[in-house]
Write a protein that holds these residues in place. Sequence first.
Motif, mmCIF file in Angstrom:
data_model
loop_
_atom_site.group_PDB
_atom_site.id
_atom_site.type_symbol
_atom_site.label_atom_id
_atom_site.label_comp_id
_atom_site.label_asym_id
_atom_site.label_seq_id
_atom_site.Cartn_x
_atom_site.Cartn_y
_atom_site.Cartn_z
ATOM 1 N N TYR A 196 0.455 16.934 -14.950
ATOM 2 C CA TYR A 196 1.373 15.869 -14.537
ATOM 3 C C TYR A 196 1.511 15.852 -13.008
ATOM 4 C CZ TYR A 196 5.426 12.762 -14.618
ATOM 5 O OH TYR A 196 6.279 11.691 -14.429
ATOM 6 N N LYS A 235 1.035 -9.362 9.253
ATOM 7 C CA LYS A 235 1.799 -9.877 8.111
ATOM 8 C C LYS A 235 1.021 -9.656 6.823
ATOM 9 C CE LYS A 235 2.657 -14.391 7.896
ATOM 10 N NZ LYS A 235 3.291 -15.667 8.238
ATOM 11 N N TYR A 238 1.087 -5.982 5.756
ATOM 12 C CA TYR A 238 2.313 -5.596 5.052
ATOM 13 C C TYR A 238 2.316 -6.100 3.615
ATOM 14 C CZ TYR A 238 4.949 -3.581 8.954
ATOM 15 O OH TYR A 238 5.394 -2.772 9.949
ATOM 16 N N ALA A 242 2.254 -3.561 0.522
ATOM 17 C CA ALA A 242 3.432 -3.633 -0.348
ATOM 18 C C ALA A 242 2.979 -3.781 -1.798
ATOM 19 C CB ALA A 242 4.321 -4.814 0.051
ATOM 20 N N ILE A 246 3.715 -1.070 -4.707
ATOM 21 C CA ILE A 246 4.557 -1.531 -5.810
ATOM 22 C C ILE A 246 3.801 -1.387 -7.135
ATOM 23 C CG2 ILE A 246 5.551 -3.633 -6.830
ATOM 24 C CD1 ILE A 246 6.448 -4.358 -3.920
ATOM 25 N N ILE A 249 2.410 2.959 -7.467
ATOM 26 C CA ILE A 249 3.284 4.109 -7.722
ATOM 27 C C ILE A 249 3.523 4.247 -9.217
ATOM 28 C CG2 ILE A 249 5.595 5.043 -7.415
ATOM 29 C CD1 ILE A 249 5.557 3.786 -4.577
ATOM 30 N N LEU A 250 3.989 3.186 -9.868
ATOM 31 C CA LEU A 250 4.202 3.289 -11.313
ATOM 32 C C LEU A 250 2.877 3.226 -12.069
ATOM 33 C CD1 LEU A 250 7.502 1.304 -11.895
ATOM 34 C CD2 LEU A 250 7.134 3.763 -11.858
ATOM 35 N N LYS B 7 6.630 -11.939 9.389
ATOM 36 C CA LYS B 7 6.164 -10.559 9.338
ATOM 37 C C LYS B 7 7.310 -9.622 8.969
ATOM 38 C CE LYS B 7 4.879 -7.610 12.869
ATOM 39 N NZ LYS B 7 4.142 -7.356 14.114
ATOM 40 N N ALA B 10 7.775 -9.606 5.289
ATOM 41 C CA ALA B 10 6.697 -8.826 4.656
ATOM 42 C C ALA B 10 6.965 -7.333 4.817
ATOM 43 C CB ALA B 10 5.348 -9.203 5.275
ATOM 44 N N ARG B 11 7.416 -6.949 6.004
ATOM 45 C CA ARG B 11 7.694 -5.531 6.263
ATOM 46 C C ARG B 11 8.821 -5.035 5.357
ATOM 47 N NH1 ARG B 11 9.314 -5.266 11.798
ATOM 48 N NH2 ARG B 11 11.343 -5.829 10.938
ATOM 49 N N ILE B 13 9.683 -6.174 2.459
ATOM 50 C CA ILE B 13 9.186 -6.039 1.084
ATOM 51 C C ILE B 13 8.416 -4.726 0.940
ATOM 52 C CG2 ILE B 13 7.594 -7.004 -0.631
ATOM 53 C CD1 ILE B 13 8.249 -9.775 0.485
ATOM 54 N N TYR B 14 7.639 -4.415 1.975
ATOM 55 C CA TYR B 14 6.857 -3.164 1.932
ATOM 56 C C TYR B 14 7.778 -1.950 1.859
ATOM 57 C CZ TYR B 14 4.386 0.824 3.973
ATOM 58 O OH TYR B 14 3.909 2.079 4.240
ATOM 59 N N TYR B 15 8.688 -1.841 2.817
ATOM 60 C CA TYR B 15 9.541 -0.648 2.819
ATOM 61 C C TYR B 15 10.480 -0.642 1.615
ATOM 62 C CZ TYR B 15 7.894 0.780 7.432
ATOM 63 O OH TYR B 15 7.109 1.202 8.474
ATOM 64 N N GLY B 17 10.323 -2.365 -1.289
ATOM 65 C CA GLY B 17 9.624 -2.290 -2.572
ATOM 66 C C GLY B 17 9.107 -0.897 -2.850
ATOM 67 N N SER B 18 8.497 -0.272 -1.839
ATOM 68 C CA SER B 18 7.918 1.034 -2.147
ATOM 69 C C SER B 18 9.008 2.080 -2.356
ATOM 70 C CB SER B 18 6.873 1.463 -1.123
ATOM 71 O OG SER B 18 7.230 1.058 0.155
ATOM 72 N N PHE B 21 10.382 1.442 -5.968
ATOM 73 C CA PHE B 21 9.516 1.882 -7.066
ATOM 74 C C PHE B 21 9.287 3.387 -7.039
ATOM 75 C CE2 PHE B 21 8.731 -2.643 -7.406
ATOM 76 C CZ PHE B 21 8.831 -2.795 -8.783
ATOM 77 N N PHE B 22 9.342 3.971 -5.854
ATOM 78 C CA PHE B 22 9.210 5.423 -5.818
ATOM 79 C C PHE B 22 10.422 6.089 -6.474
ATOM 80 C CE2 PHE B 22 9.002 9.693 -3.979
ATOM 81 C CZ PHE B 22 7.705 10.013 -4.392
ATOM 82 N N VAL B 24 12.239 4.750 -8.859
ATOM 83 C CA VAL B 24 12.053 4.560 -10.305
ATOM 84 C C VAL B 24 11.078 5.610 -10.848
ATOM 85 C CG1 VAL B 24 11.177 2.998 -12.092
ATOM 86 C CG2 VAL B 24 12.543 2.088 -10.199
ATOM 87 N N PHE B 25 10.004 5.822 -10.089
ATOM 88 C CA PHE B 25 9.000 6.811 -10.505
ATOM 89 C C PHE B 25 9.629 8.210 -10.610
ATOM 90 C CE2 PHE B 25 5.402 9.691 -9.223
ATOM 91 C CZ PHE B 25 4.641 9.535 -10.371
ATOM 92 N N LEU B 28 11.814 8.351 -13.735
ATOM 93 C CA LEU B 28 10.999 8.480 -14.947
ATOM 94 C C LEU B 28 10.396 9.885 -15.042
ATOM 95 C CD1 LEU B 28 9.133 5.038 -15.087
ATOM 96 C CD2 LEU B 28 10.947 5.848 -16.592
ATOM 97 N N THR B 29 10.023 10.439 -13.893
ATOM 98 C CA THR B 29 9.480 11.800 -13.880
ATOM 99 C C THR B 29 10.538 12.797 -14.346
ATOM 100 O OG1 THR B 29 7.874 11.334 -12.157
ATOM 101 C CG2 THR B 29 8.603 13.621 -12.354
#
Lengths: 462, 146
Positions: A196, A235, A238, A242, A246, A249-250, B7, B10-11, B13-15, B17-18, B21-22, B24-25, B28-29
């Motif tokens: 795991y 842009k 990113y 992203a 997204i 990871i899962l 931009k 977008a940035r 969403i990147y920071y 979102g990750s 989801f991390f 959430v991961f 779940l772990t």
Amino acid sequence: MNTLKYQSQAVAKPYFVFALILFVGQILFGLIMGLQYVVGDFLAGAIPFNVARMVHTNLLIVWLLFGFMGAAYYLVPEESETELYSPKLAIILFWVFAAAGVATILGYLLVPYSTLADFTFNELWPTMGREFLEQPTITKIGIVVVCLGFLFNLGMTILKGRKTAINMVLMTGLIGLAVFFLFSFYNPTNLALDKYFWWFVVHLWVEGVWELIMGAILAYVLIKVTGVDREVIEKWLYVIIAMALISGILGTGHHFYWLATPEYWQWVGSIFSAIEPLPFFAMVLYAFNMVNRRRREHPNKAATLWALGTAVMAFLGAGVWGFLHTLSPVNYYTHGSQITAAHGHMAFYGAYAMIVMTIISFAMPKLRGIGEANCNRAQVREMWGFWLMTVAMVFITLFLTGAGVLQVWLQRLPETGEALSFMATQDKLSIFYWMREVAGVIFLLGLIAYISSFWVKEKATA
Amino acid sequence: MSESFTKGMARNIYYGGSVFFFLVFLALTFHTTKEMPERDNRQNITESVERGKHLWEKNNCIGCHSLLGEGAYFAPELGNVFQRRGGEAGFKMFFNGWMKAQPLNIPGRRQMPNFHLNDQEIEDLAEFLKWTSEMDINGWPPNIEG
């Protein structure tokens, strides 16, 4: 003719040269293994398959790491608009890493693995003998030390300079690489837990933080070769990374289907990994879009070809071939078959080998003092290398896929009692393995053409 | 992309979102590691199983074989070899004979090296493979051939 903007960028050169030397080694061992698939006793005494495989995969990991480090040392000063914090540290770490890498590979080749484990006191802190993490514990510690020094050097450079999106994405990718590698030190007795958390290194590297590194390098090269506005390219960068994180990871869940884990991973893994091809598809659109909108004709045509090639091949290898067997009902039959091998080959070549060759192609002429680009003849030779290697890799992937489909058909689909055994199935696949080996030889020819392009000079005109 | 999508968006969403989801991961772990004792057969890990795992690693068995579908695909899957090769009744005898017969030296056939393990070590490795085969891994592989 010195065309380097910042003199300290020069430290990238030994990293790139060494990466390519290791790449040659990786391919030679790949050919040995490919032959052992069909002539089982070939070199069985001198280089058993497990040793050849360990050398093949470890050389891959190490040459890509050298490539990433070289890329970072090359592009960070320019992005930050300042000299590297300490070129001397970069060179010291180069020799430390190179010596440790060579010693480790020689260890694999010269003594039985169990002897290597004893020599390096593996019993004090056992971390060896797990796929891709075969390095002796002391080597793993060395990798961490090199990574820390490297990140310190880059971090200090960025702190005193300009913080561009490319810098920040590259740094988060590299920090992630170092952080997730720490899970290689965790090796519990319980195999399920071991596996795991093993994926925390393996998946979160190649389907996570490495994609950030790849995206940053690609964005940098695209800005340089197309002259398209940085705002537009950043842009896109990113948005793509992203999507990559997204989904990715899962998406780790697609490795947890058959591992004593709850069944919800079948859903989580399937859904999120179905999204994983998207960032790669976006990368194809983005690379072609930027090249079509270019505002300058960069003389380095080969670098542009590598940049477009890596986007396409990463999409095919990581995206399409990954998706082929990522849904859990499909994976139930394909898990651990030659389909996995097919995907692995094209994904690593397309996403990571090619992005390193993209930055090498772009940076080397300047590092070697030639100027913006190699001469036309050298570029033509380099492009021969590109096409031979890339087409050969497409065929390697197709042949392994053929082998995998037949393997599933003969060994996995029939009921117990009617299914062929593993070894009997392997005999039936030998035609595919032979063709894969032939494609491998063509790959080597492509690599030779590519390497030889470094020595090609323009014919003297009378 | 349209100009209204900046931009900065977008940035974020990147920071955002990750990180989301991390987390959430990680959740779940955490849940998975709580659930795993029900399935991973850990109550049967003996000292012999533990030694067997170290032998498995020390001899780099994963360099040819796969175990629960991961590893190299050069030699057979061993996650269920206990059932395939005799189970409770015959596996250990088979395994001991098999390990000692290596390398088979059949011309052209893939060769397994002889690792020169003693009887106790072969017993430990067998215990490790037996323990592995008794995990609940959602019904994989599809049949006994692995």
